[in-house]
Write a protein that holds these residues in place. Structure first.
Motif, mmCIF file in Angstrom:
data_model
loop_
_atom_site.group_PDB
_atom_site.id
_atom_site.type_symbol
_atom_site.label_atom_id
_atom_site.label_comp_id
_atom_site.label_asym_id
_atom_site.label_seq_id
_atom_site.Cartn_x
_atom_site.Cartn_y
_atom_site.Cartn_z
ATOM 1 N N ALA A 124 74.763 9.241 42.587
ATOM 2 C CA ALA A 124 73.395 9.763 42.528
ATOM 3 C C ALA A 124 72.730 9.710 43.898
ATOM 4 O O ALA A 124 72.030 10.651 44.296
ATOM 5 C CB ALA A 124 72.575 8.980 41.507
ATOM 6 N N LEU A 125 72.942 8.620 44.624
ATOM 7 C CA LEU A 125 72.372 8.517 45.971
ATOM 8 C C LEU A 125 72.932 9.591 46.891
ATOM 9 O O LEU A 125 72.192 10.258 47.624
ATOM 10 C CB LEU A 125 72.654 7.124 46.547
ATOM 11 C CG LEU A 125 71.778 5.982 46.037
ATOM 12 C CD1 LEU A 125 72.281 4.651 46.562
ATOM 13 C CD2 LEU A 125 70.319 6.200 46.458
ATOM 14 N N THR A 182 74.990 9.472 32.768
ATOM 15 C CA THR A 182 74.495 8.300 33.491
ATOM 16 C C THR A 182 74.011 8.686 34.876
ATOM 17 O O THR A 182 72.993 8.181 35.362
ATOM 18 C CB THR A 182 75.595 7.229 33.604
ATOM 19 O OG1 THR A 182 76.137 6.979 32.307
ATOM 20 C CG2 THR A 182 75.035 5.942 34.162
ATOM 21 N N LEU A 183 74.739 9.594 35.532
ATOM 22 C CA LEU A 183 74.313 10.104 36.838
ATOM 23 C C LEU A 183 72.930 10.725 36.754
ATOM 24 O O LEU A 183 72.064 10.484 37.611
ATOM 25 C CB LEU A 183 75.326 11.131 37.334
ATOM 26 C CG LEU A 183 74.945 11.925 38.587
ATOM 27 C CD1 LEU A 183 74.971 11.041 39.820
ATOM 28 C CD2 LEU A 183 75.883 13.121 38.775
ATOM 29 N N PHE A 190 65.457 7.747 40.463
ATOM 30 C CA PHE A 190 65.124 7.986 41.868
ATOM 31 C C PHE A 190 64.044 9.063 42.004
ATOM 32 O O PHE A 190 63.157 8.967 42.861
ATOM 33 C CB PHE A 190 66.374 8.389 42.648
ATOM 34 C CG PHE A 190 67.369 7.275 42.820
ATOM 35 C CD1 PHE A 190 66.954 5.984 43.089
ATOM 36 C CD2 PHE A 190 68.720 7.517 42.709
ATOM 37 C CE1 PHE A 190 67.865 4.955 43.240
ATOM 38 C CE2 PHE A 190 69.650 6.492 42.862
ATOM 39 C CZ PHE A 190 69.217 5.207 43.126
ATOM 40 N N ALA A 191 64.126 10.092 41.151
ATOM 41 C CA ALA A 191 63.119 11.164 41.209
ATOM 42 C C ALA A 191 61.734 10.629 40.847
ATOM 43 O O ALA A 191 60.732 10.997 41.481
ATOM 44 C CB ALA A 191 63.513 12.299 40.260
ATOM 45 N N ILE A 192 61.670 9.762 39.835
ATOM 46 C CA ILE A 192 60.389 9.152 39.457
ATOM 47 C C ILE A 192 59.827 8.344 40.620
ATOM 48 O O ILE A 192 58.629 8.400 40.919
ATOM 49 C CB ILE A 192 60.584 8.239 38.227
ATOM 50 C CG1 ILE A 192 60.952 9.074 36.996
ATOM 51 C CG2 ILE A 192 59.323 7.426 37.940
ATOM 52 C CD1 ILE A 192 61.579 8.262 35.898
ATOM 53 N N ILE A 348 77.816 14.349 45.765
ATOM 54 C CA ILE A 348 78.366 13.600 44.630
ATOM 55 C C ILE A 348 79.876 13.439 44.765
ATOM 56 O O ILE A 348 80.414 12.341 44.616
ATOM 57 C CB ILE A 348 77.996 14.301 43.311
ATOM 58 C CG1 ILE A 348 76.492 14.221 43.072
ATOM 59 C CG2 ILE A 348 78.763 13.692 42.131
ATOM 60 C CD1 ILE A 348 76.009 15.034 41.899
ATOM 61 N N PHE A 349 80.572 14.536 45.055
ATOM 62 C CA PHE A 349 82.024 14.467 45.185
ATOM 63 C C PHE A 349 82.422 13.579 46.366
ATOM 64 O O PHE A 349 83.311 12.722 46.244
ATOM 65 C CB PHE A 349 82.596 15.873 45.375
ATOM 66 C CG PHE A 349 84.096 15.916 45.394
ATOM 67 C CD1 PHE A 349 84.817 16.063 44.223
ATOM 68 C CD2 PHE A 349 84.796 15.796 46.589
ATOM 69 C CE1 PHE A 349 86.210 16.099 44.231
ATOM 70 C CE2 PHE A 349 86.183 15.829 46.615
ATOM 71 C CZ PHE A 349 86.889 15.985 45.435
ATOM 72 N N GLY A 350 81.760 13.757 47.499
ATOM 73 C CA GLY A 350 82.110 12.995 48.692
ATOM 74 C C GLY A 350 81.843 11.510 48.544
ATOM 75 O O GLY A 350 82.674 10.683 48.935
ATOM 76 N N SER A 351 80.692 11.153 47.973
ATOM 77 C CA SER A 351 80.379 9.729 47.810
ATOM 78 C C SER A 351 81.334 9.064 46.823
ATOM 79 O O SER A 351 81.742 7.911 47.008
ATOM 80 C CB SER A 351 78.930 9.554 47.349
ATOM 81 O OG SER A 351 78.709 10.228 46.117
ATOM 82 N N THR A 352 81.719 9.794 45.763
ATOM 83 C CA THR A 352 82.676 9.246 44.805
ATOM 84 C C THR A 352 84.051 9.078 45.437
ATOM 85 O O THR A 352 84.735 8.061 45.232
ATOM 86 C CB THR A 352 82.779 10.161 43.571
ATOM 87 O OG1 THR A 352 81.478 10.366 43.021
ATOM 88 C CG2 THR A 352 83.683 9.545 42.519
#
Length: 456
Positions: A124-125, A182-183, A190-192, A348-352
């Motif tokens: 998510a980050l 969950t993501l 984070f948006a909130i 998302i793909f890169g961080s995972t």
């Protein structure tokens, strides 16, 4: 301290997107059904808004959105038009459900175990930072006008994404579906936070402090198991009105109220037990206690009414007489589309991938990296929160706001199309996985795949 982990477990590599427990899977299936229907209604509301805003009756659409039901409520900041009531009022219901889901995830769901929570949090980050950086880079290259909208491409619309997923690939492995949900929950958190910190104008602390009183009474009632609608709804409305008057976006009130609701039923709370070791359900099999009860009641209202009505008022942008060439080359439009299409998927793909590389974790046996790529692309479907942030950044009904609507819709459609190309090719494999998951040789009502290694 002696490591008592069996040697076989220590040598076994960690698994990403591993299957959750059977109660978690049942909860996930219920949520997916509701959100998929809600996503279809959301899409319908957006299509009706676009057709209406570009029809010969476009003036009636504009008049309806600007109609003020209660014109004399300036003292309480309630002289709002229908479009604003949809964004500030109805979305508070959506964020109340988000608050319930967040509380449940942290107390009894996937996020209660830091090891399992690391993946969706990191993803998510990555899926929020890269779109924001792309937006800022594009806008700065073009002169810097419109920087206030940097957070627009950071949000994922779970209902819209699940509606697309239901059409193109109904047999996605449970681990990936849980990851997407969950993501999106972490993404909403984070948006909130972004909305509360960066998009609060004219802050007034006294109403916000006064809101603590109805929140406290609401918390007291739900902690005692009291679900009196005639008491909880007025307290929720009072909280909403006070938070709105404080200058903080009123949808934050929904999240705060959701956080007060207890998750685990009383008899399942194990005092002194680490959060990661607590059961996700109580002794009777009730997943989530009162939070699950309220979520079951209010999620259909959120997905089936609140969000589609918001889409009806938010997605209507008039394209008649518009120079489409100039519109599509506008830096803000390019920045949002690039953020949603490239920023989300690569982030998302890169961080995972990096998480797996540095922790030496492996994908679950039923999942491939192409599956993750499709999910990462699908996360680029941004709608509800993206449009909300656009309203807050540039002002509802402004020229810039119209550009934001076009950009969010364009980026979402492109992301959905690219995800469909990837996921349709994998659907046959998903179907085979689903058939194995449904196998129940002993006839006990629990698929055998959830009973491997002694899991019940």
């Amino acid at each position: 301290m002696t490591d008592r982990t069996p040697p076989s477990d220590r040598s076994r590599p960690a698994r990403l997107f591993s299957r959750s427990s059977w109660p978690e899977a049942r909860h996930l299936a219920d949520v997916l059904r509701t959100e998929t229907v809600g996503g279809a209604l959301l899409l319908l509301g957006a299509v009706v808004a676009l057709l209406w805003a570009n029809s010969p009756w476009a003036d009636s659409y504009a008049r309806l959105g600007h109609w003020v039901p209660w014109p004399g409520g300036t003292r309480w900041h309630l002289d709002l038009d229908l479009a604003t009531w949809a964004a500030d009022g109805l979305l508070a219901i959506f964020f109340f459900v988000v608050g319930l889901e967040l509380k449940r995830e942290f107390v009894a769901g996937e996020l209660r175990d830091p090891r399992r929570a690391a993946l969706p949090v990191v993803a998510a980050l990555g899926g929020m930072l890269l779109p924001a950086l792309i937006y800022v880079a594009v806008v700065l290259t073009a002169g810097g006008a419109g920087l206030r909208g940097w957070a627009i491409p950071t949000a994922t619309d779970i209902a819209f994404a699940l509606a697309v997923l239901a059409v193109v690939s109904s047999h996605l492995p449970q681990g990936l579906r849980a990851f997407l949900l969950t993501l999106a929950v972490v993404d909403d958190l984070f948006a909130i936070t972004i909305i509360a910190i960066f998009y609060t104008a004219g802050f007034h602390p006294v109403p916000l402090l006064a809101a603590l009183a109805p929140i406290g009474l609401f918390a007291l009632l739900v902690r005692r198991g009291r679900t009196w609608w005639w008491a909880l709804i007025p307290l929720a409305v009072a909280t909403w009105a006070l938070v709105h008057a404080s200058g903080v976006h009123a949808t934050v009130a929904g999240v705060l109220l959701g956080f007060t609701v207890p998750v685990l039923a009383g008899r399942s709370r194990a005092r002194g037990t680490p959060a990661a070791d607590r059961p996700a359900v109580d002794a009777s099999g009730d997943a989530g206690g009162l939070a699950a009860h309220l979520e079951h009641r209010w999620r259909p209202v959120s997905a089936g009414f609140a969000v589609p009505v918001f889409a009806l008022f938010a997605a209507g942008v008039t394209l008649r007489g518009t120079d489409l060439g100039a519109l599509l080359t506008d830096p803000v439009v390019i920045a949002i589309v690039a953020g949603l299409v490239f920023g989300k998927s690569i982030g998302i793909f890169g961080s995972t991938f990096l998480l797996a590389r540095f922790t030496r974790a492996e994908l679950d046996e039923d999942i491939t990296w192409s599956d993750l790529l499709g999910i990462a692309m699908l996360a680029g479907v941004g709608f509800t929160v993206s449009l909300l942030i656009g309203d807050l950044a540039f002002g509802a009904g402004s020229t810039a706001d119209d550009r934001v609507k076009v950009a969010v819709l364009t980026g979402s459609v492109i992301s959905a199309g690219l995800a469909a190309i990837v996921l349709v090719r994998r659907n046959a494999a998903y179907r085979r996985v689903a058939q194995r998951e449904q196998l129940d040789a002993d006839g006990d009502g629990v698929p055998d795949v959830y009973q491997r290694d002694g899991d019940g």
